[in-house]
Design a protein around this motif. Sequence first.
Motif, PDB file in Angstrom:
ATOM      1  N   THR A   1       2.393   2.025  -3.431  1.00 53.35           N
ATOM      2  CA  THR A   1       1.441   2.465  -4.462  1.00 53.35           C
ATOM      3  C   THR A   1       0.724   3.746  -4.055  1.00 53.35           C
ATOM      4  O   THR A   1      -0.247   4.152  -4.703  1.00 53.35           O
ATOM      5  CB  THR A   1       0.407   1.358  -4.756  1.00 53.35           C
TER       6      THR A   1
ATOM      7  N   GLU B   1       0.828  -1.203   0.000  1.00 55.78           N
ATOM      8  CA  GLU B   1       0.000   0.000   0.000  1.00 55.78           C
ATOM      9  C   GLU B   1       0.862   1.252   0.000  1.00 55.78           C
ATOM     10  O   GLU B   1       0.578   2.225  -0.707  1.00 55.78           O
ATOM     11  CB  GLU B   1      -0.935  -0.003   1.219  1.00 55.78           C
TER      12      GLU B   1
ATOM     13  N   SER C   1      -4.982 -10.719  -8.895  1.00 49.16           N
ATOM     14  CA  SER C   1      -6.189 -10.357  -8.151  1.00 49.16           C
ATOM     15  C   SER C   1      -7.290 -11.397  -8.243  1.00 49.16           C
ATOM     16  O   SER C   1      -8.431 -11.129  -7.854  1.00 49.16           O
ATOM     17  CB  SER C   1      -6.714  -9.007  -8.662  1.00 49.16           C
TER      18      SER C   1
ATOM     19  N   PRO D   1      -7.069  -4.927  -7.209  1.00 54.42           N
ATOM     20  CA  PRO D   1      -6.860  -4.661  -8.633  1.00 54.42           C
ATOM     21  C   PRO D   1      -6.252  -3.291  -8.919  1.00 54.42           C
ATOM     22  O   PRO D   1      -5.527  -3.132  -9.896  1.00 54.42           O
ATOM     23  CB  PRO D   1      -8.273  -4.769  -9.216  1.00 54.42           C
ATOM     24  N   ASP D   2      -6.518  -2.318  -8.036  1.00 51.65           N
ATOM     25  CA  ASP D   2      -6.011  -0.971  -8.276  1.00 51.65           C
ATOM     26  C   ASP D   2      -4.663  -0.718  -7.621  1.00 51.65           C
ATOM     27  O   ASP D   2      -4.166   0.403  -7.642  1.00 51.65           O
ATOM     28  CB  ASP D   2      -7.017   0.070  -7.758  1.00 51.65           C
ATOM     29  N   ALA D   3      -4.060  -1.751  -7.025  1.00 48.08           N
ATOM     30  CA  ALA D   3      -2.807  -1.538  -6.302  1.00 48.08           C
ATOM     31  C   ALA D   3      -1.894  -2.752  -6.426  1.00 48.08           C
ATOM     32  O   ALA D   3      -1.329  -3.226  -5.444  1.00 48.08           O
ATOM     33  CB  ALA D   3      -3.093  -1.226  -4.835  1.00 48.08           C
TER      34      ALA D   3
ATOM     35  N   ASN E   1      -1.094   4.339  -1.423  1.00 50.04           N
ATOM     36  CA  ASN E   1      -2.394   4.138  -0.781  1.00 50.04           C
ATOM     37  C   ASN E   1      -2.257   4.189   0.745  1.00 50.04           C
ATOM     38  O   ASN E   1      -2.389   3.186   1.445  1.00 50.04           O
ATOM     39  CB  ASN E   1      -2.996   2.803  -1.231  1.00 50.04           C
TER      40      ASN E   1
END
Length: 477
Positions: free
Chosen positions: A224, A221, A469, A454-456, A226
């Motif tokens: 990326t 996280e 994922s 999926p976004d990271a 996040n």
Amino acid sequence: MGNRHVPGKALKAYPEKLPVVVFVYGGGYVFGSKDSLQPELPFYDGTGLISQSDNNMIFVAMNYRVGAFGFLAGTTMENEGIPNTGLWDQRAAFQWVKDYISLVGGDPTRVTAMGQSAGGGSIMHHIIGQGGKLDPLFSKAILLSPAFEYMWDRGGTVQKTFEAFARLAGCESQGVPCLRRADTSILANANTQLMKQQCSGTFAVGPTPDGSYIRQLPVLELSTGNFWDIESLILSHTTAEPNVFVNGLVQTDSDFKSFVDAIFPNYTQAAGITDKIIAFYAVSGQSKYKSQTDRVQAVLRDSSFTCNIRHLTESFGDSEVWNLQYGVSPGWHGTDLFPIFSSKLGGKSWLENLAARVTPGIGSLTSGTSIALQSYLTSYILTGDPNTNRKIFNLPPTVKWNHPSSQGEQILGVVNLGNWGFSTVRDGQTEKTACDFWKDVAAAVTGLGGYSPPDAVVQQRLVDVQDSSVNYNGGNR
């Protein structure tokens, strides 16, 4: 909820609301409490820090559930219960501070989270809560030896741990409802037996990705972007973090392989991840690991302790962190708690009295070390800068604590507290090569399991992954 140490001025309608520090204790996520070491050791008592601040801060210490009570996870918990309840307990304490600390003179907009070991690792998880979209309810943080073990295989190893606990509690195949009905003494015994089954140096439970509150391992996280961008951090580690966790039983290459295999599930072994870890920490030729004990210590240090410091430093940026290395002999994990929580009673601190008995003649230096270290921390809590109120004319004297430089192999500009005082050093225990390797390991094992959001999805260089994922879902439903 916990203890609140409030100076008198805050209770007497003092016109200015005081900054607050909220402490999260350590204990490997399996034991401990806010006062478990008292009265023998006054750890987690904020009176020393409050005194050092000239009574200009409020100190809060919390409790939270530990062991299987606080950190059971896996697919059954995701579907029938709440994983990571220990982290939710901590969040409830931070929420209480935000909602009510003003009633005792505290400023809910100036809250510093402070934690050691599992406490520091917990704070790291709060920072990446819900992919960085959940306000952690504090604006600054002091992370002392932030620690946790990689746990990510939600439907595999983590689920098997849940099943093992349920079986020990007499609830095999009966899920969370059965555990909720069970007698607490039976659950406590099952918790003890679960911990006893672990390989030395490893833990059965801890913060675990659940696809919701904790989507994936913190380094992924962080790398990326996040995470919740709090104002700043103080990041610290000791010089011998893993030593107290290594018993010397690993004596051969075969023993070392068994140790690594105990941490990583079968699919990572089949993909060759464990072989790459074994090769990275090889004992041969010009390797800096001259014994099996060295290897085990290095694996635990890098994966569970010091690389957390580098990951946070790189993600937040050098200008938002201050780095500290605690090297007072023996430099073991947790020994920095002594000077941090020293408090003066009757003109002398318990720490000074202890030091004078153990090593006559250095009591004053030991007490001065505590005063200096506390002055850095309380200055940060009060002003956001550890230098503003530091004790310059002190024995030992403090040094100006600059921001680090983390671009090279070693982090530069790290303040070191050694046996004879403070200096500025390059940190040889947060090397970029090793920490990048562990980031690759985290990405590889998460991707191989199909647990990446999926976004990271984090790219890595260790193995080929078809669909990172495929097994990811939104966690507790």
